[in-house]
Motif scaffolding. Structure first.
Motif, PDB file in Angstrom:
ATOM      1  N   UNK A 140      44.607  34.668  34.396  1.00 24.28           N
ATOM      2  CA  UNK A 140      43.255  33.557  33.552  1.00 24.28           C
ATOM      3  C   UNK A 140      42.473  32.549  34.932  1.00 24.28           C
ATOM      4  N   UNK A 141      41.014  32.129  34.663  1.00 29.96           N
ATOM      5  CA  UNK A 141      40.234  32.012  35.250  1.00 29.96           C
ATOM      6  C   UNK A 141      39.135  30.815  34.858  1.00 29.96           C
ATOM      7  N   UNK A 142      38.564  30.126  36.307  1.00 28.30           N
ATOM      8  CA  UNK A 142      37.542  29.719  35.804  1.00 28.30           C
ATOM      9  C   UNK A 142      36.692  30.028  36.637  1.00 28.30           C
ATOM     10  N   UNK A 143      35.212  30.552  36.121  1.00 31.44           N
ATOM     11  CA  UNK A 143      34.007  30.690  36.949  1.00 31.44           C
ATOM     12  C   UNK A 143      32.669  29.766  36.840  1.00 31.44           C
ATOM     13  N   UNK A 144      32.112  29.258  37.483  1.00 30.46           N
ATOM     14  CA  UNK A 144      31.263  27.966  37.546  1.00 30.46           C
ATOM     15  C   UNK A 144      30.052  28.382  38.555  1.00 30.46           C
ATOM     16  N   UNK A 145      28.874  28.666  37.966  1.00 31.41           N
ATOM     17  CA  UNK A 145      27.495  29.290  39.061  1.00 31.41           C
ATOM     18  C   UNK A 145      26.323  27.900  38.248  1.00 31.41           C
ATOM     19  N   UNK A 146      26.133  27.989  39.022  1.00 33.67           N
ATOM     20  CA  UNK A 146      24.634  26.245  38.824  1.00 33.67           C
ATOM     21  C   UNK A 146      23.717  26.563  39.618  1.00 33.67           C
ATOM     22  N   UNK A 147      22.313  26.147  39.313  1.00 35.05           N
ATOM     23  CA  UNK A 147      21.564  26.051  39.948  1.00 35.05           C
ATOM     24  C   UNK A 147      21.119  24.174  39.881  1.00 35.05           C
ATOM     25  N   UNK A 148      20.619  23.269  40.636  1.00 30.94           N
ATOM     26  CA  UNK A 148      20.288  22.404  40.918  1.00 30.94           C
ATOM     27  C   UNK A 148      19.002  21.829  41.360  1.00 30.94           C
ATOM     28  N   UNK A 149      17.907  21.472  41.198  1.00 33.43           N
ATOM     29  CA  UNK A 149      17.069  20.702  41.230  1.00 33.43           C
ATOM     30  C   UNK A 149      17.144  19.088  41.486  1.00 33.43           C
ATOM     31  N   UNK A 150      17.862  18.331  42.695  1.00 37.96           N
ATOM     32  CA  UNK A 150      17.754  17.286  42.357  1.00 37.96           C
ATOM     33  C   UNK A 150      16.467  16.299  42.164  1.00 37.96           C
ATOM     34  N   UNK A 151      15.706  16.719  42.375  1.00 34.10           N
ATOM     35  CA  UNK A 151      14.533  15.916  42.984  1.00 34.10           C
ATOM     36  C   UNK A 151      13.391  15.766  41.991  1.00 34.10           C
ATOM     37  N   UNK A 152      13.749  17.404  40.780  1.00 36.89           N
ATOM     38  CA  UNK A 152      13.516  16.884  39.719  1.00 36.89           C
ATOM     39  C   UNK A 152      13.778  16.959  38.419  1.00 36.89           C
ATOM     40  N   UNK A 153      15.312  16.778  38.985  1.00 42.53           N
ATOM     41  CA  UNK A 153      16.682  16.252  37.597  1.00 42.53           C
ATOM     42  C   UNK A 153      16.669  17.953  36.934  1.00 42.53           C
ATOM     43  N   UNK A 154      16.787  18.270  37.561  1.00 40.88           N
ATOM     44  CA  UNK A 154      16.511  19.544  36.425  1.00 40.88           C
ATOM     45  C   UNK A 154      18.004  20.777  37.254  1.00 40.88           C
ATOM     46  N   UNK A 155      17.645  22.109  36.240  1.00 41.75           N
ATOM     47  CA  UNK A 155      18.805  23.000  36.498  1.00 41.75           C
ATOM     48  C   UNK A 155      19.442  23.382  35.292  1.00 41.75           C
ATOM     49  N   UNK A 156      20.843  24.553  35.851  1.00 43.24           N
ATOM     50  CA  UNK A 156      21.082  24.814  34.809  1.00 43.24           C
ATOM     51  C   UNK A 156      22.624  24.974  35.331  1.00 43.24           C
ATOM     52  N   UNK A 157      23.847  25.207  34.264  1.00 41.08           N
ATOM     53  CA  UNK A 157      24.499  25.625  34.569  1.00 41.08           C
ATOM     54  C   UNK A 157      25.793  26.638  33.638  1.00 41.08           C
ATOM     55  N   UNK A 158      26.405  27.613  33.950  1.00 36.81           N
ATOM     56  CA  UNK A 158      26.983  28.603  33.273  1.00 36.81           C
ATOM     57  C   UNK A 158      28.252  28.387  34.204  1.00 36.81           C
TER      58      UNK A 158
END
Length: 151
Positions: free
Chosen positions: A79-97
């Motif tokens: 059993x594992x966890x897998x995390x993927x994200x896309x971050x835009x620090x300049x706008x403080x926006x993004x997503x994480x799965x």
């Protein structure tokens, strides 16, 4: 004190459904694999692809990742966890799965030929001929965005 979480331009958190999470991660890229290894909690970055609903990545035979994720029991999976994200620090926006599931070594040549279709090319040098496949059992995600400001 007033709650200004809905003020114009303030970040807005959004819970993503599984379909949106899978859409976001489907192009592949870099994610972080988390598991309990022989030296304790372990998180490593890997290049991944999505193939037939599973997350596929490559490592070297007899590598620490290979050894840590072998149960020693035939057909048993880890059993594992897998995390993927896309971050835009300049706008403080993004997503994480976050994907949770079991990971298994891809052993047969037919299976290996199939997962090769995911096109996963590891960035790290050296031979990375061992394919591992995560079968998701639980997928969650969040998005932080900023609403347009009135103007």
């Amino acid at each position: 004190m007033a709650d200004d979480s809905e003020a114009p331009g303030r970040p807005v958190p959004e819970v993503l459904d599984e379909a949106e999470c899978l859409r976001l991660i489907s192009p592949g890229g870099v994610g972080r694999l988390g598991y309990s290894g022989r030296y304790g909690p372990t998180v490593v970055p890997v290049n991944y692809g999505v193939h037939e609903g599973a997350i596929v990545f490559r490592t070297a035979y007899d590598s620490p990742t290979d050894e840590d994720l072998r149960t020693g029991i035939e057909d048993a999976e880890y059993r594992v966890a897998f995390e993927i994200d896309e971050l835009r620090p300049e706008t403080r926006e993004g997503w994480s799965v976050l994907v949770r599931g079991s990971v298994g070594h891809v052993e047969s040549e037919d299976e290996r030929a199939s997962v090769r279709e995911a096109g996963v090319e590891p960035w790290a040098g050296g031979a990375r001929e061992l394919f591992l496949r995560i079968q998701p059992t639980h997928v969650t995600g969040r998005r932080i965005s900023r609403p347009p400001t009135a103007g």
